[in-house]
Scaffold this motif. Structure first.
Motif, mmCIF file in Angstrom:
data_model
loop_
_atom_site.group_PDB
_atom_site.id
_atom_site.type_symbol
_atom_site.label_atom_id
_atom_site.label_comp_id
_atom_site.label_asym_id
_atom_site.label_seq_id
_atom_site.Cartn_x
_atom_site.Cartn_y
_atom_site.Cartn_z
ATOM 1 N N HIS A 75 3.705 14.124 -22.514
ATOM 2 C CA HIS A 75 3.264 13.397 -23.617
ATOM 3 C C HIS A 75 2.901 14.590 -24.812
ATOM 4 C CE1 HIS A 75 0.874 10.555 -25.636
ATOM 5 N NE2 HIS A 75 1.457 9.508 -25.032
ATOM 6 N N GLY A 76 2.520 15.824 -24.322
ATOM 7 C CA GLY A 76 1.740 16.752 -25.235
ATOM 8 C C GLY A 76 3.383 17.417 -25.734
ATOM 9 N N PHE A 77 4.425 17.535 -25.096
ATOM 10 C CA PHE A 77 5.506 17.967 -25.769
ATOM 11 C C PHE A 77 5.931 16.911 -26.752
ATOM 12 C CE2 PHE A 77 10.257 18.413 -25.575
ATOM 13 C CZ PHE A 77 10.361 19.422 -26.242
ATOM 14 N N LEU A 78 5.897 15.719 -26.514
ATOM 15 C CA LEU A 78 6.027 14.626 -27.606
ATOM 16 C C LEU A 78 5.262 14.884 -28.868
ATOM 17 C CD1 LEU A 78 6.960 11.557 -25.447
ATOM 18 C CD2 LEU A 78 8.501 13.024 -26.660
ATOM 19 N N TRP A 79 3.983 15.141 -28.513
ATOM 20 C CA TRP A 79 3.145 15.340 -29.729
ATOM 21 C C TRP A 79 3.526 16.552 -30.408
ATOM 22 C CZ3 TRP A 79 -0.804 19.537 -29.641
ATOM 23 C CH2 TRP A 79 -1.331 19.609 -30.705
ATOM 24 N N LEU A 80 3.872 17.736 -29.642
ATOM 25 C CA LEU A 80 4.290 18.816 -30.280
ATOM 26 C C LEU A 80 5.513 18.475 -31.193
ATOM 27 C CD1 LEU A 80 4.527 22.155 -28.640
ATOM 28 C CD2 LEU A 80 6.733 21.453 -29.487
ATOM 29 N N LEU A 81 6.620 17.587 -31.058
ATOM 30 C CA LEU A 81 7.550 17.211 -31.684
ATOM 31 C C LEU A 81 7.308 16.394 -32.560
ATOM 32 C CD1 LEU A 81 10.360 16.729 -28.875
ATOM 33 C CD2 LEU A 81 10.135 18.776 -30.296
ATOM 34 N N GLY A 82 6.011 15.867 -32.805
ATOM 35 C CA GLY A 82 5.639 14.691 -33.812
ATOM 36 C C GLY A 82 5.881 13.429 -33.376
ATOM 37 N N ARG A 83 5.936 13.076 -32.191
ATOM 38 C CA ARG A 83 6.365 11.641 -31.936
ATOM 39 C C ARG A 83 5.239 11.033 -31.152
ATOM 40 N NH1 ARG A 83 11.950 11.158 -28.990
ATOM 41 N NH2 ARG A 83 11.708 9.386 -29.959
ATOM 42 N N ARG A 84 3.870 11.824 -31.032
ATOM 43 C CA ARG A 84 2.931 11.055 -30.623
ATOM 44 C C ARG A 84 1.785 11.473 -31.611
ATOM 45 N NH1 ARG A 84 6.299 8.394 -28.311
ATOM 46 N NH2 ARG A 84 6.116 7.832 -26.209
ATOM 47 N N LEU A 86 -2.270 13.107 -31.908
ATOM 48 C CA LEU A 86 -3.213 13.830 -31.047
ATOM 49 C C LEU A 86 -3.790 12.928 -30.210
ATOM 50 C CD1 LEU A 86 -4.256 16.353 -30.107
ATOM 51 C CD2 LEU A 86 -5.681 16.465 -32.119
ATOM 52 N N SER A 87 -4.547 11.755 -30.839
ATOM 53 C CA SER A 87 -5.286 10.855 -30.166
ATOM 54 C C SER A 87 -4.641 10.077 -28.775
ATOM 55 C CB SER A 87 -5.782 9.827 -31.176
ATOM 56 O OG SER A 87 -4.704 8.972 -31.446
ATOM 57 N N GLU A 88 -3.621 10.037 -28.955
ATOM 58 C CA GLU A 88 -2.967 9.338 -27.844
ATOM 59 C C GLU A 88 -2.785 10.309 -26.689
ATOM 60 O OE1 GLU A 88 0.937 7.113 -28.779
ATOM 61 O OE2 GLU A 88 0.701 8.072 -30.508
ATOM 62 N N THR A 89 -2.436 11.671 -26.887
ATOM 63 C CA THR A 89 -2.369 12.890 -26.010
ATOM 64 C C THR A 89 -3.651 13.042 -25.335
ATOM 65 O OG1 THR A 89 -0.384 13.641 -27.090
ATOM 66 C CG2 THR A 89 -1.630 15.181 -25.645
ATOM 67 N N ILE A 90 -4.885 13.129 -26.317
ATOM 68 C CA ILE A 90 -6.195 13.368 -25.777
ATOM 69 C C ILE A 90 -6.592 12.251 -24.804
ATOM 70 C CG2 ILE A 90 -8.570 13.494 -26.504
ATOM 71 C CD1 ILE A 90 -7.076 15.681 -27.127
ATOM 72 N N ARG A 91 -6.395 10.997 -25.280
ATOM 73 C CA ARG A 91 -6.663 9.587 -24.470
ATOM 74 C C ARG A 91 -5.917 9.809 -23.015
ATOM 75 N NH1 ARG A 91 -6.233 3.379 -26.060
ATOM 76 N NH2 ARG A 91 -7.472 2.754 -24.257
ATOM 77 N N PRO A 151 -9.181 15.512 -36.278
ATOM 78 C CA PRO A 151 -8.975 14.225 -36.763
ATOM 79 C C PRO A 151 -7.758 13.721 -35.667
ATOM 80 C CG PRO A 151 -8.888 15.666 -38.616
ATOM 81 C CD PRO A 151 -9.110 16.648 -37.286
ATOM 82 N N PRO A 152 -7.607 12.394 -35.285
ATOM 83 C CA PRO A 152 -6.664 11.607 -34.611
ATOM 84 C C PRO A 152 -5.167 12.083 -34.801
ATOM 85 C CG PRO A 152 -8.044 10.224 -35.201
ATOM 86 C CD PRO A 152 -8.399 11.390 -36.159
ATOM 87 N N THR A 153 -4.846 12.274 -36.111
ATOM 88 C CA THR A 153 -3.534 12.483 -36.608
ATOM 89 C C THR A 153 -3.101 13.992 -36.672
ATOM 90 O OG1 THR A 153 -4.095 12.349 -39.030
ATOM 91 C CG2 THR A 153 -3.428 10.245 -37.705
ATOM 92 N N ALA A 157 1.611 21.455 -35.903
ATOM 93 C CA ALA A 157 1.640 22.550 -36.600
ATOM 94 C C ALA A 157 0.174 22.725 -37.502
ATOM 95 C CB ALA A 157 2.818 21.999 -37.557
ATOM 96 N N GLY A 158 -0.408 21.681 -37.553
ATOM 97 C CA GLY A 158 -1.967 21.859 -37.923
ATOM 98 C C GLY A 158 -2.569 22.409 -37.382
ATOM 99 N N LEU A 159 -2.409 23.041 -36.092
ATOM 100 C CA LEU A 159 -3.494 23.898 -35.365
ATOM 101 C C LEU A 159 -3.359 25.313 -35.648
ATOM 102 C CD1 LEU A 159 -2.503 22.794 -31.519
ATOM 103 C CD2 LEU A 159 -4.402 22.001 -33.142
#
Length: 191
Positions: A75-84, A86-91, A151-153, A157-159
């Motif tokens: 799920h973190g990898f999908l967030w890294l790719l922009g497909r999820r 941050l809020s989903e990954t944190i949850r 922020p949840p979104t 790249a914003g890190l």
């Protein structure tokens, strides 16, 4: 400067200090727990139904912890790719974290009853990999605390560069440690 920005910047050193203390306490606790399991493993010789039960629980605990790790990492990898988001990954991480630590604690406990051959270099590598994966998980705590308040979104790249390096390094260490421990465990069981 807005009041919320001022409050955040003045609170950050306190949060940073509390994260450092938490990491230090948990790291020492992890090393002590790992060492006690190892000490117990060297003094016990378990056979029969107790050994079989410990092995079954050990494998189930590994499936629980590693399965949860794989789901969070994917799920973190999908967030890294922009497909999820941050809020989903944190949850998801919040839901999976107890399963991961319960599985690890059960593996440490049952591993003491599996008669590990400490004269076998592969067994030693496996045991060190287990300690590394535990400490690596603890080292992720400060970063996760920072991500929770973003922020949840927020995108990968914003890190900050430091946060991205921290995350990717911990991900790599996690995967290498888990796969090493699992593969060595199965190789040792066969030979």
């Amino acid at each position: 400067m807005s009041q919320s920005t001022a409050g955040t910047s003045s609170e950050q050193p306190a949060v940073h200090d509390s994260s450092r203390r938490l990491v230090a306490v948990l790291s020492v606790s992890a090393v002590v727990a790992w060492s006690l399991a190892l000490l117990l493993a060297t003094t016990l010789r378990v056979e029969g139904p107790v050994h079989t039960f410990a092995l079954i629980v050990h494998i189930l605990a590994m499936v629980l912890a590693f399965g949860a790790i794989m789901l969070v990492d994917w799920h973190g990898f999908l967030w890294l790719l922009g497909r999820r988001e941050l809020s989903e990954t944190i949850r998801l991480d919040g839901a999976a974290t107890p399963l991961i630590w319960i599985g690890i604690a059960a593996m440490l406990t049952t591993g003491a009853f599996l008669n590990p051959d400490l004269g076998n270099p592969l067994t030693v590598v496996k045991l060190v990999a287990v300690l590394v994966l535990i400490l690596n998980g603890i080292m992720l705590l400060p970063l996760m605390r920072r991500l929770v308040v973003m922020p949840p979104t927020t995108s990968f790249a914003g890190l900050t560069v430091g946060h991205r390096i921290h995350m990717l390094t911990c991900l790599a260490i996690s995967q290498v440690s888990w796969w090493a421990a699992i593969i060595i465990g199965f190789v040792n069981a066969e030979f």
